[in-house]
Design an enzyme around this catalytic site. Sequence first.
Site, PDB file in Angstrom:
ATOM      1  N   ALA A 177     -56.839  51.446  13.441  1.00 21.60           N
ATOM      2  CA  ALA A 177     -57.967  51.498  12.496  1.00 21.60           C
ATOM      3  C   ALA A 177     -59.115  52.211  13.180  1.00 21.60           C
ATOM      4  O   ALA A 177     -59.474  51.880  14.315  1.00 21.60           O
ATOM      5  CB  ALA A 177     -58.399  50.096  12.080  1.00 21.60           C
ATOM      6  N   HIS A 222     -74.338  57.222  16.345  1.00 24.73           N
ATOM      7  CA  HIS A 222     -73.786  56.349  17.387  1.00 24.73           C
ATOM      8  C   HIS A 222     -74.583  56.473  18.677  1.00 24.73           C
ATOM      9  O   HIS A 222     -75.347  57.420  18.859  1.00 24.73           O
ATOM     10  CB  HIS A 222     -72.323  56.712  17.673  1.00 24.73           C
ATOM     11  N   HIS A 223     -74.295  55.560  19.590  1.00 23.08           N
ATOM     12  CA  HIS A 223     -74.888  55.529  20.940  1.00 23.08           C
ATOM     13  C   HIS A 223     -74.657  56.845  21.691  1.00 23.08           C
ATOM     14  O   HIS A 223     -73.717  57.594  21.390  1.00 23.08           O
ATOM     15  CB  HIS A 223     -74.296  54.360  21.723  1.00 23.08           C
ATOM     16  N   ALA A 240     -60.673  47.185  29.809  1.00 20.95           N
ATOM     17  CA  ALA A 240     -61.412  45.913  29.893  1.00 20.95           C
ATOM     18  C   ALA A 240     -62.832  46.067  30.425  1.00 20.95           C
ATOM     19  O   ALA A 240     -63.686  45.226  30.142  1.00 20.95           O
ATOM     20  CB  ALA A 240     -60.630  44.928  30.753  1.00 20.95           C
ATOM     21  N   THR A 286     -60.479  56.205  19.017  1.00 17.77           N
ATOM     22  CA  THR A 286     -60.654  57.360  18.129  1.00 17.77           C
ATOM     23  C   THR A 286     -60.557  58.658  18.935  1.00 17.77           C
ATOM     24  O   THR A 286     -60.396  58.635  20.155  1.00 17.77           O
ATOM     25  CB  THR A 286     -62.010  57.282  17.403  1.00 17.77           C
ATOM     26  N   THR A 329     -64.370  56.970  12.135  1.00 18.56           N
ATOM     27  CA  THR A 329     -64.683  56.408  10.807  1.00 18.56           C
ATOM     28  C   THR A 329     -65.096  57.518   9.845  1.00 18.56           C
ATOM     29  O   THR A 329     -64.694  57.514   8.671  1.00 18.56           O
ATOM     30  CB  THR A 329     -65.831  55.384  10.922  1.00 18.56           C
ATOM     31  N   ARG A 345     -67.154  49.259  27.001  1.00 16.66           N
ATOM     32  CA  ARG A 345     -68.008  48.540  26.043  1.00 16.66           C
ATOM     33  C   ARG A 345     -67.168  47.657  25.114  1.00 16.66           C
ATOM     34  O   ARG A 345     -67.433  46.468  24.952  1.00 16.66           O
ATOM     35  CB  ARG A 345     -68.835  49.542  25.208  1.00 16.66           C
ATOM     36  N   LYS A 396     -71.092  58.094  23.266  1.00 16.70           N
ATOM     37  CA  LYS A 396     -69.857  58.306  22.494  1.00 16.70           C
ATOM     38  C   LYS A 396     -69.305  59.707  22.779  1.00 16.70           C
ATOM     39  O   LYS A 396     -70.041  60.683  22.773  1.00 16.70           O
ATOM     40  CB  LYS A 396     -70.121  58.118  20.999  1.00 16.70           C
TER      41      LYS A 396
HETATM   42  N1  LIG Z   1     -62.014  51.213  15.733  1.00 17.93           N
HETATM   43  C1  LIG Z   1     -63.174  50.615  15.998  1.00 17.93           C
HETATM   44  O1  LIG Z   1     -63.600  49.680  15.292  1.00 17.93           O
HETATM   45  C2  LIG Z   1     -63.954  51.046  17.193  1.00 17.93           C
HETATM   46  C3  LIG Z   1     -63.470  52.056  17.967  1.00 17.93           C
HETATM   47  N2  LIG Z   1     -64.109  52.417  19.115  1.00 17.93           N
HETATM   48  C4  LIG Z   1     -63.448  53.416  19.935  1.00 17.93           C
HETATM   49  O2  LIG Z   1     -62.930  52.763  21.099  1.00 17.93           O
HETATM   50  C5  LIG Z   1     -62.886  53.678  22.176  1.00 17.93           C
HETATM   51  C6  LIG Z   1     -63.580  53.085  23.393  1.00 17.93           C
HETATM   52  O3  LIG Z   1     -64.948  52.930  23.098  1.00 17.93           O
HETATM   53  P1  LIG Z   1     -65.939  52.287  24.159  1.00 17.93           P
HETATM   54  O4  LIG Z   1     -65.468  50.947  24.574  1.00 17.93           O
HETATM   55  O5  LIG Z   1     -67.301  52.430  23.590  1.00 17.93           O
HETATM   56  O6  LIG Z   1     -65.765  53.322  25.362  1.00 17.93           O
HETATM   57  P2  LIG Z   1     -66.022  53.053  26.922  1.00 17.93           P
HETATM   58  O7  LIG Z   1     -66.066  54.394  27.563  1.00 17.93           O
HETATM   59  O8  LIG Z   1     -67.137  52.098  27.125  1.00 17.93           O
HETATM   60  O9  LIG Z   1     -64.698  52.306  27.358  1.00 17.93           O
HETATM   61  C7  LIG Z   1     -63.452  52.907  27.445  1.00 17.93           C
HETATM   62  C8  LIG Z   1     -62.762  52.222  28.575  1.00 17.93           C
HETATM   63  O10 LIG Z   1     -61.429  52.638  28.632  1.00 17.93           O
HETATM   64  C9  LIG Z   1     -61.167  52.959  29.964  1.00 17.93           C
HETATM   65  N3  LIG Z   1     -60.058  53.879  30.056  1.00 17.93           N
HETATM   66  C10 LIG Z   1     -59.979  55.129  29.633  1.00 17.93           C
HETATM   67  N4  LIG Z   1     -58.792  55.625  29.971  1.00 17.93           N
HETATM   68  C11 LIG Z   1     -58.145  54.622  30.611  1.00 17.93           C
HETATM   69  C12 LIG Z   1     -56.874  54.513  31.202  1.00 17.93           C
HETATM   70  N5  LIG Z   1     -56.028  55.555  31.251  1.00 17.93           N
HETATM   71  N6  LIG Z   1     -56.482  53.326  31.710  1.00 17.93           N
HETATM   72  C13 LIG Z   1     -57.323  52.273  31.669  1.00 17.93           C
HETATM   73  N7  LIG Z   1     -58.556  52.325  31.176  1.00 17.93           N
HETATM   74  C14 LIG Z   1     -58.942  53.501  30.636  1.00 17.93           C
HETATM   75  C15 LIG Z   1     -62.433  53.535  30.528  1.00 17.93           C
HETATM   76  O11 LIG Z   1     -62.449  53.503  31.929  1.00 17.93           O
HETATM   77  C16 LIG Z   1     -63.435  52.573  29.921  1.00 17.93           C
HETATM   78  O12 LIG Z   1     -63.553  51.412  30.690  1.00 17.93           O
HETATM   79  C17 LIG Z   1     -63.512  54.973  21.657  1.00 17.93           C
HETATM   80  O13 LIG Z   1     -62.472  55.827  21.234  1.00 17.93           O
HETATM   81  C18 LIG Z   1     -64.327  54.506  20.457  1.00 17.93           C
HETATM   82  O14 LIG Z   1     -64.542  55.497  19.525  1.00 17.93           O
HETATM   83  C19 LIG Z   1     -65.270  51.829  19.497  1.00 17.93           C
HETATM   84  C20 LIG Z   1     -65.815  50.842  18.737  1.00 17.93           C
HETATM   85  C21 LIG Z   1     -65.199  50.357  17.528  1.00 17.93           C
HETATM   86  O1  LIG Z   2     -67.474  54.812  19.672  1.00 22.75           O
HETATM   87  C1  LIG Z   2     -67.978  53.899  18.982  1.00 22.75           C
HETATM   88  O2  LIG Z   2     -68.903  53.196  19.399  1.00 22.75           O
HETATM   89  C2  LIG Z   2     -67.414  53.660  17.646  1.00 22.75           C
HETATM   90  N1  LIG Z   2     -66.360  54.325  17.307  1.00 22.75           N
HETATM   91  C3  LIG Z   2     -65.634  54.209  16.098  1.00 22.75           C
HETATM   92  C4  LIG Z   2     -65.606  55.544  15.387  1.00 22.75           C
HETATM   93  O3  LIG Z   2     -65.461  56.588  16.056  1.00 22.75           O
HETATM   94  O4  LIG Z   2     -65.678  55.562  14.168  1.00 22.75           O
HETATM   95  C5  LIG Z   2     -66.056  53.052  15.252  1.00 22.75           C
HETATM   96  C6  LIG Z   2     -67.490  52.641  15.356  1.00 22.75           C
HETATM   97  O5  LIG Z   2     -68.265  53.432  14.509  1.00 22.75           O
HETATM   98  C7  LIG Z   2     -68.015  52.631  16.773  1.00 22.75           C
END
Ligand SMILES: NC(=O)C1=CN([C@@H]2O[C@H](COP(=O)(O)OP(=O)(O)OC[C@H]3O[C@@H](n4cnc5c(N)ncnc54)[C@H](O)[C@@H]3O)[C@@H](O)[C@H]2O)C=CC1
Ligand SMILES: O=C(O)C1=N[C@H](C(=O)O)C[C@H](O)C1
Length: 268
Positions: free
Chosen positions: A115, A147-148, A10, A93, A158, A13, A151
């Site tokens: 997804a 990406h940012h 929560a 991912t 994707t 990002r 990451k």
């Molecule tokens: N499928 C999609 O459409 C998308 C997928 N993603 C994926 O989502 C994931 C998260 O991305 P972001 O939010 O940018 O990363 P982030 O690093 O900002 O957030 C991840 C959160 O999960 C928490 N976390 C990690 N392990 C944990 C645990 N054991 N217990 C509780 N919290 C835990 C972290 O402390 C952090 O708050 C990545 O794998 C990213 O690639 C991101 C954007 C879109």
């Molecule tokens: O980490 C991200 O931000 C994103 N992760 C996903 C990926 O690994 O494809 C989806 C999206 O592109 C954003």
Amino acid sequence: MTVSIGVTGATGRMGGEVLAAAADRDDLSVAFAVSRSPGDEVEGVAVEDAADFADLLASNQPDAVVDFTGPASCIEYASACAAAGVAFVTGTTGLSEGGFDALREAASEVPVLYASNFSRGIAALRRAVREAVPALDGYDIELTETHHNAKRDAPSGTALTLLDDIDEARSSVRQTQSDDIDEVRGDSERVHGREGEASRSEGEVGVHARRAGDIAGEHEVLLAGNHESLSLTHRAGSRGVFAAGALDAAAWLADRDAGWYDFTEVLE
Ligand SMILES: NC(=O)C1=CN([C@@H]2O[C@H](COP(=O)(O)OP(=O)(O)OC[C@H]3O[C@@H](n4cnc5c(N)ncnc54)[C@H](O)[C@@H]3O)[C@@H](O)[C@H]2O)C=CC1
Ligand SMILES: O=C(O)C1=N[C@H](C(=O)O)C[C@H](O)C1
């Protein structure tokens, strides 16, 4: 009917985007939210300790959990949901083969939807790629994702999905050209970046991962040959598109039977 959800990660990002998007919907309510760093509120929701996740599932009994965290925690949350009988939606991912096996194991108990990208634009890009690859058989293919700078995994989830789509489309072309199963099988060689003596080999797919600033996510599939090129590009303008898709998936998944589901089914 209102679908109640638990939100993991929560304070991350995507966790914040999911909570913000959920607040704008009247078909969903947030039962609880967890993070490894609890304490603060996010979007008006109290963030609880991730260590209490199983207890929170038992006491709140949400219809679904929406997870954007990291590979290890995603698997832990999925198995806790499987034990509690709660549907699990994840966009996390960077999962290993073993990680996907663990998710599939959870799917034998509860509905699970993974997804690598929850945007509708990427769903459309995937369809376009599956059409373009056979139409431009033999053209060179290069895939670039941007990406940012925070990451963790590369190439993006994707990008890996798009590479699988390319391989599938190529083997369907080979299937129409040959009856020999050994000629039909086989994934493309994936070449990550280029340096020094690194000329292209026939059929390889170049894969490039860029990390910069706060770019939400860009994916380009470039096909070139025969004195022409086709560039298929998707750009996410904000993370809100991913959050909206994940919430649509949660609402859709909540009352399904146990099993493995795909985001394309949500969009049908
Ligand atoms: N499928 C999609 O459409 C998308 C997928 N993603 C994926 O989502 C994931 C998260 O991305 P972001 O939010 O940018 O990363 P982030 O690093 O900002 O957030 C991840 C959160 O999960 C928490 N976390 C990690 N392990 C944990 C645990 N054991 N217990 C509780 N919290 C835990 C972290 O402390 C952090 O708050 C990545 O794998 C990213 O690639 C991101 C954007 C879109
Ligand atoms: O980490 C991200 O931000 C994103 N992760 C996903 C990926 O690994 O494809 C989806 C999206 O592109 C954003």
